[in-house]
Design an enzyme around this catalytic site. Structure first.
Site, PDB file in Angstrom:
ATOM      1  N   GLU A 184       0.859  -1.185   0.000  1.00  0.00           N
ATOM      2  CA  GLU A 184       0.000   0.000   0.000  1.00  0.00           C
ATOM      3  C   GLU A 184       0.894   1.233   0.000  1.00  0.00           C
ATOM      4  OE1 GLU A 184      -3.468  -0.349   2.252  1.00  0.00           O
ATOM      5  OE2 GLU A 184      -3.804   1.803   2.479  1.00  0.00           O
ATOM      6  N   GLU A 308     -10.670   4.623   9.095  1.00  0.00           N
ATOM      7  CA  GLU A 308     -10.860   4.233   7.690  1.00  0.00           C
ATOM      8  C   GLU A 308     -11.394   2.808   7.580  1.00  0.00           C
ATOM      9  OE1 GLU A 308      -7.791   6.983   5.260  1.00  0.00           O
ATOM     10  OE2 GLU A 308      -6.892   5.149   6.009  1.00  0.00           O
ATOM     11  N   ASP A 381      -2.697  14.304   7.145  1.00  0.00           N
ATOM     12  CA  ASP A 381      -2.244  13.048   6.547  1.00  0.00           C
ATOM     13  C   ASP A 381      -1.032  13.207   5.635  1.00  0.00           C
ATOM     14  OD1 ASP A 381      -2.104  10.461   5.784  1.00  0.00           O
ATOM     15  OD2 ASP A 381      -3.957  10.431   4.618  1.00  0.00           O
ATOM     16  N   GLU A 409       3.742   9.169  -0.917  1.00  0.00           N
ATOM     17  CA  GLU A 409       2.355   9.033  -1.373  1.00  0.00           C
ATOM     18  C   GLU A 409       1.783  10.344  -1.909  1.00  0.00           C
ATOM     19  OE1 GLU A 409      -0.318   7.771   1.733  1.00  0.00           O
ATOM     20  OE2 GLU A 409      -2.090   8.116   0.491  1.00  0.00           O
TER      21      GLU A 409
HETATM   22  C1  BDP Z   1      -3.292   7.390   4.199  1.00  0.00           C
HETATM   23  C2  BDP Z   1      -3.137   6.403   3.098  1.00  0.00           C
HETATM   24  C3  BDP Z   1      -3.756   5.068   3.422  1.00  0.00           C
HETATM   25  C4  BDP Z   1      -3.285   4.597   4.779  1.00  0.00           C
HETATM   26  C5  BDP Z   1      -3.572   5.654   5.815  1.00  0.00           C
HETATM   27  C6  BDP Z   1      -3.033   5.299   7.182  1.00  0.00           C
HETATM   28  O1  BDP Z   1      -3.715   6.938   1.931  1.00  0.00           O
HETATM   29  O2  BDP Z   1      -3.403   4.178   2.395  1.00  0.00           O
HETATM   30  O3  BDP Z   1      -3.896   3.402   5.119  1.00  0.00           O
HETATM   31  O4  BDP Z   1      -2.955   6.852   5.447  1.00  0.00           O
HETATM   32  O5  BDP Z   1      -2.052   5.926   7.575  1.00  0.00           O
HETATM   33  O6  BDP Z   1      -2.383   8.426   3.952  1.00  0.00           O
HETATM   34  O7  BDP Z   1      -3.575   4.458   7.863  1.00  0.00           O
END
Ligand code: BDP
Length: 710
Positions: A184, A308, A381, A409
């Protein structure tokens, strides 16, 4: 025309480029290349001082130190440096612990060693040679790497008197690797862990991974994604993790696992994962004991809960502390820790930036001592720039660890050269209460977690320059007072060459690269404007995600009146989460630094900026400034042809080309989109008119983007 003449003619015409240099490297050696020292005077000094190596005692860790010293010195000195049979020789590198080496214990290093602690080391120039001393075997290994680093970066070893100990206790990579081999947010190929062939086959690359980490002082690795699969905790996968732990152990690297909170249901056959239910607690205690049986020095669990869509204690009306403490109790008898992530945000929240603080500050002081709350650097984030998370300084009774993202990312993936040390340094050096009165972030965390950027790409990180971010993370976790400039300089010397004609301009280029990305993606405190899902390329118009706080429009709030998210008392009041001086600084339009302007304020398009420009003109100027900075990076690189090997030169040249094109894409698409609100012309600048129409930019669909989230 003969072949040779035709070739020459083509070269003269510029049709065929001559290779920049005859040799090529693929980046696999990272910063652990040991080419012969090119400076003749230094080489002579090193050769005169170092004739043999004696590492006192035997253990896998000391063996690794011995091998690394032999390998490094052979390369750097261009001659075999034999392993000595006794420690009384002259011109010796003597390495070890006083416990195993009487020769070393007689050198009067006790007070230095007391400062070196359990993982640090002492390096000292003595009459007979160089001494690398430590209290533990792993300290010796760290010292061996540090000594080699001195030679790799061409430093004098005539009068060394170095005492080093890591400042942060937990220095951990977080791999977001899935059991099917995908990663990921990974842009460097597939997972390094070949779960299919483990535990039977331990690929040599696992050892090189451990060497690289040990050379930085990293002491832990979480093997699997925070969006965890419960199968990682089954005996089959624990045996595979144990095989990796066996490889990493000599290098001082402990293995950790991400734990899926609902594992008791999914693999345990229970009906609930309620952290207060006795059978759930028993299940975790049993599972943990089973893991420790296979991995006696298992580090513990990392948990993403109620975030999430991940399961967590709130599914049972319990708190984050209930969940974390239950796991902490399970690992405590074995000496393990739980890293509980603060990256949570509720669906119904008014302002996503407020969520983590709102959820966790009431729980301060209620966590077990072996729980670390793992907090991302900013409140949202991993954006190109965020203000520091207000949780830093607001949880005085909870052990904290800082989470940074090494993988890019939101920063252009592997093909954009963005050196992240300045970003890491920015948050580490924040004084949470301003002006020396409050704890600085680096002094209030006990650990640093870096979301790894490694994969099966031959150069590990998908781009040679991306590995500078792995290096910077590890070195800063060891010593958070190191500067970005010093780290870039060190990494370049070790990775490429000590030639100042290369190191100086490229250091400068690296140091400008993060601000460049901020400018061409999200200037002036804008945030989260990337394309939907995969986050590759611009998407300031994204407004169709069901969760409001995953839409770009939620974050920039552009309208006819202006742009930015009002987080003052007149808006969401997120600014109130900061201690008084920061609240004032961020909350007042006349005080807020430009870098955070639109993060905290909704500002009219005609607002007069410190530069004298209107906000609109400043915004477009910043976008263009970002593009210009990448152009300058490209020009710098072009001027360095021939100074390094062809393979790595060409990769960087090509990627900088991609970066310039994409910086242009970001600038053009963004200014056109925001212009639909400002209704003002784009002031003439060196970037010229956008190349395409807004509709064309909006219709771009990037397919098969790596890293998931398509
Ligand atoms: C976000 C990402 C996601 C991660 C999440 C996390 O897009 O893929 O799972 O953070 O840190 O930035 O849990």
């Amino acid at each position: 025309m003969s072949g040779a003449f035709r070739c020459l003619a083509l070269v003269l015409l510029g049709v065929v480029a001559l290779p920049a240099s005859a040799w090529s490297e693929d980046g696999y050696e990272l910063w652990l290349r040991y080419p012969q020292v090119s400076n003749a005077a230094l080489l002579a000094q090193y050769r005169a001082a170092l004739a043999s190596v004696f590492v006192a005692g035997d253990s896998p860790t000391l063996g690794a130190a011995r091998d690394e010293l032999a390998r490094g010195l052979r390369g750097l000195l261009g001659t075999d440096i034999p392993i000595a049979g006794d420690p009384t020789r002259r011109r010796l590198v003597l390495a070890g612990t006083p416990a195993r080496s009487p020769a070393l214990s007689r050198l009067g290093l006790q007070s230095s060693l007391a400062r070196a602690g359990a993982e640090g080391y002492v390096i000292s120039t003595q009459a007979r040679g160089i001494v690398i001393a430590a209290n533990t075997d792993i300290g010796v290994l760290h010292g061996a790497f540090a000594f080699l680093r001195l030679l790799q970066t061409h430093q004098s070893i005539d009068a060394l008197n170095i005492v080093e100990a890591p400042q942060l206790r937990h220095r951990i990579l977080n791999h977001w690797d899935n059991l099917n081999g995908s990663i990921e947010r990974g842009y460097a190929g597939a997972s390094l862990w070949d779960w299919h062939t483990l535990p039977a086959y331990k690929a040599p690359r696992y050892t090189d991974y451990a060497r690289a980490n040990a050379s930085l002082g990293i002491n832990g690795t979480v093997l699997n994604n925070v969006n965890a699969n419960a199968l990682s905790l089954t005996p089959e996968y624990v045996a595979k993790a144990a095989a990796l732990a066996d490889v990493f152990r000599p290098y001082g690297i402990r293995v950790y696992l991400s734990a899926r909170f609902s594992a008791p249901i999914e693999i345990g056959g229970l009906k609930t994962a309620d952290p207060l239910a006795p059978d759930v607690r028993d299940w975790w205690a049993g599972k943990t004991a089973e893991i420790y049986k296979a991995i006696p020095d298992f580090g513990g669990f990392l948990v993403k809960a109620n975030s999430e869509g991940q399961p967590g204690p709130q599914d049972y009306k319990r708190t984050h502390a209930d969940g974390a403490n239950m796991l902490a109790d399970a690992v405590a008898p074995h000496g393990g820790i739980v890293m509980w992530r603060a990256f949570v945000y509720a669906q119904e929240a008014d302002d996503r930036a407020e969520q983590a603080y709102a959820e966790f500050t009431p729980l301060d002081g209620t966590f077990r001592p072996n729980v670390l709350l793992q907090i991302k650097n900013g409140p949202i984030d991993f954006q190109p720039r965020e203000p520091f998370s207000p949780l830093f300084g607001a949880m005085p009774r909870t052990p904290l660890t800082l989470e940074l993202q090494i993988t890019k990312e939101y920063l252009g993936f592997a093909t954009h050269l963005v050196y992240l040390a300045p970003l890491f340094e920015e948050v580490l050096s924040v004084d949470t209460r301003v002006n020396g009165t409050g704890p600085v972030v680096r002094d209030l965390v006990q650990g640093a977690a870096g979301v790894a950027n490694t994969g099966t790409s031959r150069s590990w990180c998908g781009a040679v320059f991306a590995c500078a971010n792995w290096h910077a993370f590890g070195r800063l976790a060891w010593n958070p007072r190191l500067t970005s400039a010093a780290l870039a300089d060190e990494w370049l010397r070790m990775t490429f060459t000590n030639d100042p004609a290369f190191v100086e301009p490229v250091t400068a280029m690296m140091l400008t690269s993060r601000q460049a990305a901020v400018d061409y993606m999200t200037p002036l405190g804008l945030t989260h404007l990337m394309a939907r899902g995969h986050h590759y390329g611009p998407g300031p118009w994204v407004n169709t995600v069901a969760r409001a706080d995953q839409n770009s429009t939620y974050f920039h709030r552009a309208d006819a009146g202006g742009i930015g998210f009002d987080r003052t008392a007149a808006g969401s009041n997120a600014v109130a989460q900061y201690a008084a001086p920061w609240r004032e600084t961020f909350g007042r339009l006349d005080r807020v630094p430009d870098d955070y302007l639109l993060w905290f304020h909704h500002v009219p398009w005609d607002h007069r900026m410190a530069s004298g420009r209107t906000l609109w003109n400043e915004l477009t100027a910043r976008y263009c400034r970002g593009v210009e900075a990448v152009r300058a990076m490209r020009a710098t690189w072009a001027s360095l042809a021939g100074r390094i090997d062809t393979g790595r030169y060409e990769e960087t040249r090509a990627f900088l080309g991609v970066q310039e094109e994409e910086a242009r894409w970001w600038r053009d698409a963004s200014v056109l989109y925001f212009q639909t609100f400002s209704k003002q012309p784009i002031a003439p600048d060196t970037c010229g008119a956008p190349a395409r129409t807004l509709a064309e930019y909006q219709s771009i669909v990037s397919r098969n983007v790596p890293g998931g989230g398509n």
